[in-house]
Design an enzyme around this catalytic site. Structure first.
Site, PDB file in Angstrom:
ATOM      1  N   ASP A   1       0.860  -1.182   0.000  1.00 25.32           N
ATOM      2  CA  ASP A   1       0.000   0.000   0.000  1.00 25.32           C
ATOM      3  C   ASP A   1       0.899   1.235   0.000  1.00 25.32           C
ATOM      4  O   ASP A   1       1.736   1.403   0.893  1.00 25.32           O
ATOM      5  CB  ASP A   1      -0.882  -0.029   1.257  1.00 25.32           C
TER       6      ASP A   1
ATOM      7  N   ASP B   1      -3.559   2.460  -5.495  1.00 24.92           N
ATOM      8  CA  ASP B   1      -2.378   2.537  -4.639  1.00 24.92           C
ATOM      9  C   ASP B   1      -2.128   1.289  -3.806  1.00 24.92           C
ATOM     10  O   ASP B   1      -1.290   1.309  -2.905  1.00 24.92           O
ATOM     11  CB  ASP B   1      -2.488   3.747  -3.705  1.00 24.92           C
ATOM     12  N   GLU B   2      -2.824   0.187  -4.076  1.00 20.07           N
ATOM     13  CA  GLU B   2      -2.598  -1.012  -3.264  1.00 20.07           C
ATOM     14  C   GLU B   2      -2.792  -2.279  -4.080  1.00 20.07           C
ATOM     15  O   GLU B   2      -3.478  -2.299  -5.102  1.00 20.07           O
ATOM     16  CB  GLU B   2      -3.501  -1.036  -2.034  1.00 20.07           C
TER      17      GLU B   2
END
Length: 356
Positions: free
Chosen positions: A10, A104-105
């Site tokens: 993350d 974003d992860e």
């Protein structure tokens, strides 16, 4: 059960981190990425801003009241998509099994590596050096353990736990910590006297079944003991792509609404052209000022990503609906995709056979 090693990765304060790369003079200051309209919400906040209680999805007006000295920046989603692509392309160069679950992860299956932790540390260092992004990593035998770990030790998390260690370490944490247990479920558990992960571990499963059903009761019990065999698998091709916008104030001017639809359509088609994807189901989404949400769709004969083809259909759908109330949100969607590989295969099948 065979050994599995799963990592949840993350990017720390992703949107704010992208902005800090572009505005390094803002480093160390409370930074909030949010629109300027009265309905805007916080996209993300730097860790300096989070100390004031600002968090994602909070109304921007509330964030301003919590920290009047914070620096607010309008979100630049094109820049965020570009940086995300850069990061995850690099990850996929190093790791074979990657399931991205957000901008974003993502989850990485690193079971195949004899020593996965050094591999992941090297990846984190390379990502920071090449992209400027800091990635938190949680490692465990399952997706559940990995994500719980990364989220609990951010920022700059790098920690591995076994299932048994997770059961012990997180026993005193609220049940909301567990993926799959939302705020309403947590409220119902609290009414039963179950507030923490440890209390959920100890409660009789029959009580959970009585109050939550044959499926959900055992599921929560398994969650509390961090049992999870969900695989890491790359998602299949997208079935649709959409583009939408929420107006700062409700709009009842149909000329303005049609201009907005034209812009959304141009942006959507440009994105699909870059991806070399075509579709033939065209739809609009209209949310009125009273939150009534309506969709209208039409399937055309040939797949396309040409705005000259898509926009007339979009406008026809909108004019046929002709919203009688002010509009809060507009969206455009293109579905029934065909990927480049499918087109290539079809063209191969269509080639004439050589003469005998």
């Amino acid at each position: 059960m065979p050994r599995r090693v799963i990592a949840h990765c993350d990017i720390d304060a992703f949107y704010a981190s992208v902005e800090l790369l572009r505005h390094p003079e803002l480093a160390g200051k409370p930074l909030v990425v949010a629109g300027s309209g009265p309905r805007s919400v916080v996209t993300t906040a730097s860790y300096e801003a989070r100390r004031f209680g600002i968090d994602s999805a909070m109304p921007a007006a509330r964030a301003r009241s919590l920290c009047p000295d914070a620096i607010f920046i309008e979100p630049d989603h094109a820049a965020y998509r570009e940086k995300s692509t850069e990061v995850w392309d690099l990850v996929r160069e190093r790791i074979a099994v990657v399931q991205q679950v957000g901008i974003d992860e993502g989850y990485l299956d690193v079971t195949a590596f004899e020593k996965p932790l050094p591999v992941l540390r090297e990846l984190v260092g390379e990502l920071q050096e090449r992209t400027g992004m800091v990635m938190s990593v949680g490692v465990g035998p399952s997706r559940l353990v990995a994500k719980t770990v990364s989220g609990s030790f951010k920022p700059r998390a790098f920690k591995a736990l076994s299932r048994e260690q997770a059961c012990e370490l997180f026993a005193d944490r609220p049940t909301r910590l567990l993926q799959g247990i939302g705020p309403k479920t947590a409220e119902r558990l609290t009414a039963l006297g179950v507030r923490t992960v440890g209390e959920l571990q100890r409660v009789d499963e029959a009580v959970l079944v009585e109050h939550f059903g044959d499926n959900w009761g055992p599921f929560m019990k398994a969650r509390a003991w961090f049992h999870d065999d969900t695989p890491v698998a790359a998602p299949g091709p997208a079935k649709s792509r959409s583009n939408e916008t929420t107006f700062p104030a409700d709009v009842d001017d149909h000329e303005q609404l049609e201009a907005t639809l034209a812009r959304l359509t141009q942006e959507l088609c440009a994105h699909m052209q870059r991806r070399d994807v075509i579709g033939r189901n065209i739809a609009i989404k209209v949310r009125l000022d009273d939150w009534t949400t309506v969709t209208r769709a039409r399937t055309i004969a040939e797949r396309t990503n040409d705005p000259q083809v898509v926009l007339p259909v979009v406008l026809d759908l909108f004019r046929a609906y002709a919203p009688a109330r002010p509009v809060r949100l507009l969206g455009v969607r293109l579905a029934a995709f065909e990927e480049p590989a499918a087109r290539a295969a079809a063209s191969q099948l269509a080639l004439p056979l050589p003469a005998a």
